[in-house]
Each structure stands twice: as structure tokens, then as C-alpha cells.
Design an enzyme around this catalytic site. Structure first.
Site, PDB file in Angstrom:
ATOM      1  N   ASP A 107      -4.972 -12.450  -6.716  1.00 47.30           N
ATOM      2  CA  ASP A 107      -5.486 -11.202  -6.165  1.00 47.30           C
ATOM      3  C   ASP A 107      -5.129 -10.037  -7.094  1.00 47.30           C
ATOM      4  O   ASP A 107      -5.511 -10.038  -8.256  1.00 47.30           O
ATOM      5  CB  ASP A 107      -4.935 -11.037  -4.743  1.00 47.30           C
ATOM      6  CG  ASP A 107      -5.566  -9.915  -3.959  1.00 47.30           C
ATOM      7  OD1 ASP A 107      -6.649 -10.129  -3.390  1.00 47.30           O
ATOM      8  OD2 ASP A 107      -4.981  -8.819  -3.914  1.00 47.30           O
ATOM      9  N   HIS A 152     -12.014  -2.072   2.097  1.00 49.95           N
ATOM     10  CA  HIS A 152     -10.735  -1.498   1.659  1.00 49.95           C
ATOM     11  C   HIS A 152     -10.799  -1.036   0.208  1.00 49.95           C
ATOM     12  O   HIS A 152     -10.097  -0.098  -0.180  1.00 49.95           O
ATOM     13  CB  HIS A 152      -9.611  -2.515   1.841  1.00 49.95           C
ATOM     14  CG  HIS A 152      -9.792  -3.787   1.070  1.00 49.95           C
ATOM     15  ND1 HIS A 152     -10.877  -4.624   1.232  1.00 49.95           N
ATOM     16  CD2 HIS A 152      -9.021  -4.359   0.098  1.00 49.95           C
ATOM     17  CE1 HIS A 152     -10.764  -5.655   0.414  1.00 49.95           C
ATOM     18  NE2 HIS A 152      -9.665  -5.520  -0.290  1.00 49.95           N
ATOM     19  N   TYR A 212      -4.987   0.336  -6.089  1.00 48.76           N
ATOM     20  CA  TYR A 212      -6.413   0.120  -5.833  1.00 48.76           C
ATOM     21  C   TYR A 212      -7.266   1.233  -6.420  1.00 48.76           C
ATOM     22  O   TYR A 212      -8.358   0.979  -6.949  1.00 48.76           O
ATOM     23  CB  TYR A 212      -6.663   0.012  -4.323  1.00 48.76           C
ATOM     24  CG  TYR A 212      -6.518  -1.393  -3.803  1.00 48.76           C
ATOM     25  CD1 TYR A 212      -7.623  -2.224  -3.683  1.00 48.76           C
ATOM     26  CD2 TYR A 212      -5.274  -1.895  -3.442  1.00 48.76           C
ATOM     27  CE1 TYR A 212      -7.502  -3.516  -3.209  1.00 48.76           C
ATOM     28  CE2 TYR A 212      -5.134  -3.188  -2.964  1.00 48.76           C
ATOM     29  CZ  TYR A 212      -6.252  -4.006  -2.848  1.00 48.76           C
ATOM     30  OH  TYR A 212      -6.122  -5.291  -2.391  1.00 48.76           O
ATOM     31  N   HIS A 272      -7.898 -17.505   1.285  1.00 50.50           N
ATOM     32  CA  HIS A 272      -7.566 -16.653   0.150  1.00 50.50           C
ATOM     33  C   HIS A 272      -6.125 -16.846  -0.309  1.00 50.50           C
ATOM     34  O   HIS A 272      -5.841 -16.821  -1.516  1.00 50.50           O
ATOM     35  CB  HIS A 272      -7.795 -15.198   0.555  1.00 50.50           C
ATOM     36  CG  HIS A 272      -7.407 -14.189  -0.480  1.00 50.50           C
ATOM     37  ND1 HIS A 272      -8.030 -14.082  -1.706  1.00 50.50           N
ATOM     38  CD2 HIS A 272      -6.444 -13.221  -0.468  1.00 50.50           C
ATOM     39  CE1 HIS A 272      -7.492 -13.100  -2.411  1.00 50.50           C
ATOM     40  NE2 HIS A 272      -6.531 -12.562  -1.682  1.00 50.50           N
TER      41      HIS A 272
END
Length: 293
Positions: A107, A152, A212, A272
Site C-alpha cells: 500500500d 479517501h 496522501y 487487501h
């Protein structure tokens, strides 16, 4: 955060001016660094790390901005660039005595690993990325109503202020949403580990958002420059992904092949959080990767 990986020794290692990383280390042999994803900490590697430590020196850090590592305030938009976070990882390994090492990320950690492979090709001997696409490709495949799955990404891409306020108002609901939605087998993340993840994320909202936000800004700039220059990953690369390409309309292996000429790509049937749901497959993939020359 008191939960630890049994049998691992913990170090706090300075990696940049005013930034130290928390890292769990065990084993001996050729080094492998394992980078966690969102919304997790280094604990996501607990099963895989214990397996690999039988034959390798295994280093599991909390990324800058996560877990028990330092969380510097973002000042100029580069503090959480994957280039900066990749440099942290290289500095960490070097401080622990390893100038060359294999690197695996899941991730968010996979995006850091990807950038490390591009920026430090003489340092990263083998590279594994779990359940991501490179940043440019990720944004390219997100379109129409199917992009709702990545809400998100768009929330945390917004200018500083509102995303942090919204997430901080209900952090356990926000971060817990992803732990629930992305897990096929809820027992893979037991209560104590889930609590550790939520505690760590609750204490790191600004830095997680900054990580992010960088992927909608400076990381795109860096990746586009490499694509324009035809920069590729020189080392053997393994990619494990869920089979979500058909739903979003892309061929994951083809997208990765453009960056990684020496690619091993496979899909998995677990959720995931594959290092927790199917650690045997992940460990086997990493062992086979580092055996490649």
C-alpha cells in the site's frame, strides 16, 4: 503503542534532520526491509517478518508520520514526498549496516518502495510492491463512479485544513472503515492489533493526510519526470495484487511492466491486507524474488 513483534529488537534510528524512525529488527543473512501500508504500522508484517528472519536480516520500520516514528509538520510540500520517505528508508538501512538490501512495501509503503527503486537503483537489490499501482497509473485508472472506492484519495488531496478536521472528528470510524472494508478475513487482524492500528492512526492524522496529499502533488511531479525520461526499475520486481483491474478497467500487469522490465506479477484471492491474511504466499513470493539474480 506497546504491541511488538515477538523476537524482534526495537531501535530508534535518526534518518534525517530531526526525524527518527522506529524499527523492529531480527534475524541474520541478506537484508530485507518491509514497509507497511495504511492504516497500519510495521505490525502488519509480524507473520511474514518472523518467517523471513529464519534466513534474512529483517527490518520493519514505521514510516515517517506513522506509528512510533517521528511525525514532522509539513512545511513546503516535500516532507512527505515519497522521495523523502524513500531516503529515510535508505538512511535507516545504512545506519543499521546495510548499503544494499531487498525492499518490499504494501500500500503506502509500496509507493515508498517504488520511489526508492527509481531513486536508489544501486542500493535496492530486489523490489516487491503489494496491492498498489504506481501513482501516475493510479490516478489515470480512477474515473467515473468507480472512483468512489478511492474517496479517501480525493479527500486527503484537498488543501490543508478540512481533511484533517473531518478525519480527526471521528478517527476510529474513518480508519476502522478501511480495516473492515478491505479485509476478507476479519480474524486476520485480531483485536489487539486493530487497537494498535487505530491508536497509532488517531495520533497521526496530520501526517497521514500529508502523506496522501503528497501523492496528489509532488509525487505526481516526480513520477511524471521519470516516465518522461523513460526511467525504469533496474532490479527484479515482484507485484502481488487483488484482481481489481477488471472492475476499474485496466490491466495491472501491463501497467507495471512499463516500469519494471524484470517483472513477476501475480493476483491473490485474499483481501487487501495480504501479509496478514495470507502471509505464507507473501513470504514465498519474497523468498523467490530475492533468489532471483
Amino acid at each position: 503503542m506497546s504491541t511488538t513483534i515477538p523476537g524482534f529488537t526495537y531501535h530508534r534510528v535518526p534518518v534525517a534532520d530531526g526525524v527518527s524512525l522506529n524499527a523492529a529488527v531480527s534475524g541474520s543473512g541478506s537484508p530485507i526491509v518491509l514497509l507497511h501500508g495504511f492504516p497500519q504500522t510495521h505490525l502488519m508484517w509480524r507473520h511474514v517478518a518472523a518467517d523471513l528472519a529464519a534466513d534474512h536480516t529483517v527490518i520493519c520500520p514505521d514510516l515517517r508520520g506513522y506509528g512510533a516514528s517521528d511525525k514532522p509538520a509539513e512545511t513546503d510540500g516535500s516532507g512527505y514526498a515519497k522521495r523523502t520517505m524513500a531516503a529515510d528508508v535508505v538512511a535507516l538501512a545504512r545506519a543499521l549496516g546495510h548499503d544494499r538490501f531487498a525492499l518490499a512495501g504494501h500500500d503506502r509503503g509500496a509507493l515508498v518502495a517504488f520511489r526508492a527503486g527509481l531513486d536508489h537503483p544501486g542500493t535496492i537489490t530486489h523490489l516487491a510492491c503489494l496491492d498498489v499501482l504506481p501513482t501516475l497509473d493510479m490516478w489515470d485508472v480512477m474515473h467515473g463512479v468507480t472512483a468512489a472506492v478511492g474517496f479517501h484519495l480525493y479527500l486527503m488531496a484537498q488543501p490543508p485544513g478540512l481533511p484533517e478536521q473531518l478525519i480527526a472528528a471521528a478517527p476510529d470510524a474513518f480508519f476502522g472503515h478501511f480495516l473492515d472494508l478491505w479485509t476478507n478475513d476479519p480474524s486476520a487482524i485480531p483485536a489487539d492489533i486493530r487497537t494498535a492500528y487505530l491508536d497509532a492512526c488517531r495520533a497521526a492524522v496530520p501526517s497521514i493526510v500529508a502523506d496522501y496529499r503528497a501523492s496528489a502533488g509532488i509525487d505526481v511531479t516526480h513520477d511524471r519526470a521519470d516516465r518522461d525520461a523513460d526511467t525504469r526499475l533496474r532490479m527484479p520486481v515482484a507485484v502481488l495484487q487483488q484482481d481489481w483491474g477488471p472492475a476499474l478497467g485496466f490491466d495491472a500487469a501491463a501497467l507495471w511492466s512499463a516500469w519494471a522490465p524484470d517483472l513477476r506479477h501475480a493476483t491473490v484471492t485474499c483481501g487487501h491486507f495480504m501479509a496478514e491474511e495470507d502471509p505464507a504466499v507473501v513470504a514465498k513470493t519474497l523468498r523467490e524474488l530475492v533468489a532471483a539474480r
